[in-house]
Design a protein around this motif. Structure first.
Motif, mmCIF file in Angstrom:
data_model
loop_
_atom_site.group_PDB
_atom_site.id
_atom_site.type_symbol
_atom_site.label_atom_id
_atom_site.label_comp_id
_atom_site.label_asym_id
_atom_site.label_seq_id
_atom_site.Cartn_x
_atom_site.Cartn_y
_atom_site.Cartn_z
ATOM 1 N N THR A 69 -40.439 1.277 -39.788
ATOM 2 C CA THR A 69 -40.881 2.639 -39.503
ATOM 3 C C THR A 69 -40.275 3.158 -38.206
ATOM 4 N N LYS A 70 -40.214 2.289 -37.196
ATOM 5 C CA LYS A 70 -39.646 2.695 -35.909
ATOM 6 C C LYS A 70 -38.163 3.026 -36.048
ATOM 7 N N GLU A 128 -37.315 -3.643 -45.240
ATOM 8 C CA GLU A 128 -38.442 -4.017 -44.380
ATOM 9 C C GLU A 128 -38.374 -5.501 -44.028
ATOM 10 N N ASN A 168 -42.876 -3.828 -41.746
ATOM 11 C CA ASN A 168 -43.085 -2.389 -41.893
ATOM 12 C C ASN A 168 -43.041 -1.641 -40.558
ATOM 13 N N LYS A 169 -43.624 -2.246 -39.517
ATOM 14 C CA LYS A 169 -43.679 -1.569 -38.220
ATOM 15 C C LYS A 169 -42.274 -1.338 -37.667
ATOM 16 N N ALA A 170 -41.440 -2.357 -37.711
ATOM 17 C CA ALA A 170 -40.067 -2.239 -37.216
ATOM 18 C C ALA A 170 -39.256 -1.279 -38.084
#
Length: 409
Positions: A371-372, A361, A367-369
């Motif tokens: 998850t993508k 991460e 986290n957003k990147a």
């Protein structure tokens, strides 16, 4: 199920010092562990192998039952009969390589004695899985000795222990002494000149072989000394005496026995409040800590198992889902994606594995990147149940994971 005496030989390490334990344990179900099942299986193989070796008995075809479900979702039971004289047959029957090795080693130990007796021209008799009666010293007492070798002057008793948790010593071992009393009682008419008994424990998985000899006169003296304790135990009288035997003897009451709890909790009695503990007081507490730690750990596990498996509710506590760790299901795909997006291998590999998810991460920018990029190949399993105070903010657990699963880790 095998029949068991209330005053079992294997349980004697509990009921001799703590005479109330035998009747107390009657209140609890004997929940066989996987380790006990393993031991029973190994003894089945031992019985078969030794009867083949000493008596030339050919084992009957062993039934192996398989339950499957057909396309119509109907249960189908198939039974295959296997030959235990073959390696393939033993494997199909569930007897492992380790069991083969254990039994072979045990057989060699026993054969060492019989071969020596043959060489010396001494007549002997071999008894395998022989029920011995020691009720003259412990009411309704009986047990099964794995192997007994009897001559006119000496008796050998062998016990195969498949467990590897605790090393067992034959020296003054109460189980073996009771077997000795039972063996002498059974054989005394035919072997009335016996002077010595050799007690032998073979514990192959930890390389332990222990042997100890006792004269018949000393054995009978011990039997008379233990007789009053046995009578108290059978009557459910005497005292509760907690000690090492609670844990090492796997007393079924060890988690909820008030005497043991009291012994653990009063360990700090007598300490003066509002002062520092002196070196002398610490020295008094130190030897008590191992049992306190075992008791506390066991009580937590017992409470969790009761709550999960039996629905017991403890006031002020509830079950919640415990924490669990995310993991990547397809590491090769993760590596390919990271490389394709320009991340250096040094940033996501620690030879030969991927770095942890937290590090990944940070590598990809949060986290957003993460998850993508990798979210579709990340799983987070349900947490295992844990017992917490009722005011814990987590939702009460409704899952199906068992306490045994929880302890498996």
């Amino acid at each position: 199920m095998a029949e068991h005496a209330l005053l079992s030989a294997s349980g004697s390490k509990k009921w001799i010092p703590c005479t109330r334990s035998a009747r107390l344990e009657e209140q609890f179900l004997d929940e066989q562990s996987s380790y006990a099942d393993e031991g029973t299986k190994c003894h089945d193989l031992m019985d078969i192998a030794l009867r083949m070796y000493f008596f030339g008995e050919v084992p009957a075809p062993y039934p192996v039952t398989t339950v499957v479900f057909s396309a119509e979702n109907k249960e189908v039971v198939s039974t295959e009969f296997v030959d235990l004289r073959t390696v393939d047959g033993r494997r199909k029957a569930g007897f492992t390589v380790e069991m083969d090795d254990a039994v072979e080693g045990f057989q060699k130990r026993v054969a060492e004695v019989t071969n020596r007796l043959k060489q010396d021209g001494v007549a002997f008799t071999v008894f395998i899985e022989h029920k011995v009666d020691y009720s003259s010293w412990a009411p309704e007492g009986f047990g099964t000795a794995d192997v007994i070798i009897a001559t006119s002057a000496k008796v050998w008793i062998f016990d195969l222990k498949y467990g590897k948790g605790v090393e067992v010593d034959a020296n003054e071992n109460t189980q073996m002494l009771l077997y000795g009393l039972g063996a002498w009682s059974d054989l005394s008419m035919a072997y009335d000149e016996v002077e010595t008994l050799s007690l032998n424990i073979h514990q192959p998985r930890i390389g332990n072989f222990s042997s100890w000899e006792i004269s018949l006169s000393d054995l009978l003296e011990w039997g008379e000394a233990v007789k009053p304790r046995a009578e108290l135990a059978f009557a459910g009288e005497g005292d509760f005496v907690p000690g090492d035997h609670c844990e090492s003897g796997f007393c079924r009451a060890r988690f909820t026995c008030a005497a043991r709890a009291s012994a653990c909790l009063v360990a700090s009695a007598g300490l003066t409040p509002d002062t520092l503990i002196s070196p002398e007081e610490i020295a008094e507490l130190l030897p008590r800590l191992p049992d306190i730690e075992k008791w506390a750990k066991g009580l937590r596990e017992y409470a969790l198992k009761q709550a999960v498996d039996h629905g017991v509710r403890f006031p002020g506590y509830k079950l919640v889902e415990g924490r669990s760790n995310r993991y990547i299901t397809d590491k090769a795909t993760a590596q390919s994606r990271l490389s394709a997006n320009g991340y250096p291998e040094s940033g996501f590999m620690t030879e030969p594995e991927l770095v942890g998810i937290t590090a990944l991460e940070e590598l990809v920018g949060g986290n957003k990147a993460f998850t993508k990029l990798l979210g579709d190949i990340v799983q987070k399993p349900a947490g295992k149940p844990t017992l917490v105070p009722a005011d814990d903010k987590r939702q009460e657990w409704q899952g199906s994971v068992t306490a045994d699963d929880d302890f498996a880790d």
